[in-house]
Write an enzyme that holds these catalytic residues in place. Structure first.
Site, short mmCIF file in Angstrom:
data_model
loop_
_atom_site.label_atom_id
_atom_site.label_comp_id
_atom_site.label_asym_id
_atom_site.label_seq_id
_atom_site.Cartn_x
_atom_site.Cartn_y
_atom_site.Cartn_z
N HIS A 1 -2.14 -3.97 5.31
CA HIS A 1 -2.32 -3.19 6.60
C HIS A 1 -3.39 -3.04 7.30
O HIS A 1 -4.79 -3.00 6.43
CB HIS A 1 -1.41 -2.19 6.01
CG HIS A 1 -1.52 -0.82 5.83
ND1 HIS A 1 -2.39 0.10 6.96
CD2 HIS A 1 -2.20 -0.59 4.74
CE1 HIS A 1 -2.64 1.12 5.96
NE2 HIS A 1 -2.50 0.37 5.24
N CYS B 1 0.92 -1.10 0.04
CA CYS B 1 0.26 0.14 0.10
C CYS B 1 1.25 1.31 -0.04
O CYS B 1 2.02 1.17 0.93
CB CYS B 1 -1.05 -0.06 1.40
SG CYS B 1 -2.04 1.52 1.18
N ARG C 1 2.68 5.30 6.55
CA ARG C 1 3.79 3.90 7.51
C ARG C 1 4.39 2.98 7.35
O ARG C 1 4.34 1.77 8.49
CB ARG C 1 2.59 4.64 8.33
CG ARG C 1 2.12 5.39 8.30
CD ARG C 1 0.94 5.68 9.82
NE ARG C 1 -0.41 5.16 8.93
CZ ARG C 1 -1.83 5.11 9.13
NH1 ARG C 1 -2.11 5.05 10.15
NH2 ARG C 1 -2.84 4.07 8.34
N CYS D 1 -6.10 -0.28 6.83
CA CYS D 1 -5.64 0.86 5.52
C CYS D 1 -7.17 1.27 4.90
O CYS D 1 -8.10 0.82 5.20
CB CYS D 1 -5.61 -0.45 4.49
SG CYS D 1 -5.20 -0.21 2.70
N ASP E 1 0.65 3.92 1.63
CA ASP E 1 0.27 3.65 3.27
C ASP E 1 1.99 4.24 3.59
O ASP E 1 2.95 3.67 3.84
CB ASP E 1 -0.35 3.22 3.61
CG ASP E 1 -0.52 4.04 5.32
OD1 ASP E 1 0.29 4.17 6.11
OD2 ASP E 1 -1.95 4.15 5.61
CO CO Z 1 -3.47 1.56 3.06
#
Ligand code: CO
Length: 210
Positions: free
Chosen positions: A100, A44, A48, A103, A46
């Protein structure tokens, strides 16, 4: 000043180069020659969930593709080109689809919220919900349902990779690549292996086999 914020990245880069050279003086010389990653990571976007940091690996270890909710969409020429290069040229042994918990993309897809342009991307995730509607609708707790949806989404992307004809070609001549499904937890930093790994088209519905 907020307008100077990006300069922190550049000064950070200088610090990183200095620290890296302290530990390994030939680090860049060696890496500049070629890359030989054994892994392709589909994760992803993302901020993090950075592939190398969370697996304690260094630049050169993992070939990476990231998008919202780690999706394998068969009309996505960006993703397909990355996967093709990884298996045909780099000859990676393992492909890891890593989702994750928490998400945002998966969360948005399980609501009726209108996210404008993003709706088009989220439709692919909603399709996964439809495939597993019975199981997901049967989970009363919303948090638990969200977690399970994240897992099922990863599982479906693993299967979607197995549907790619040039990956099936690879399996006709050998056992690699192995495709794995993992989920990362933002809460404790640990990765869970979902145990859905495949390296053949055997478990696919007949219509997907070449
Ligand atoms: Co995500």
């Amino acid at each position: 000043m907020a307008s100077e914020l990006h300069k922190e990245l550049l000064s950070g880069n200088e610090v990183w180069v200095r620290n890296t050279l302290k530990v390994k003086p030939d680090f860049f010389e060696k890496l500049a020659e070629a890359q030989h990653p054994q892994f392709l990571w589909i994760g992803c976007s993302d901020s993090r969930v950075p592939a190398t940091e969370i697996t304690n690996t260094v630049p050169g270890s993992i070939f990476v593709h990231r998008n919202i909710a780690n999706m394998v969409v068969h009309t996505d020429t960006n993703l397909l080109s990355v996967v093709n290069y990884a298996v045909e040229v780099l000859k990676v042994k393992h492909i890891i689809v890593c989702g994750h918990y928490g998400c945002g993309g998966v969360k948005a897809a399980m609501t009726n919220g209108d996210y404008g342009y993003l709706n088009n991307w989220l439709l692919h995730i909603k399709d996964v919900y439809r495939l597993h509607e019975k199981e997901l609708d049967g989970i009363a707790d919303e948090g638990e349902r969200f977690d399970r949806f994240v897992e099922l989404n990863v599982q479906e992307q693993v299967r979607d990779l197995a549907k790619v004809s040039f990956i099936q070609d690879k399996w006709k001549s050998g056992e690699f690549p192995h495709i794995h499904g993992w989920v990362y937890s933002l809460k404790d930093g640990l990765i869970k292996d979902l145990g859905v790994a495949i390296n053949s088209s055997e478990s696919l519905e007949n219509v997907y086999k070449y």
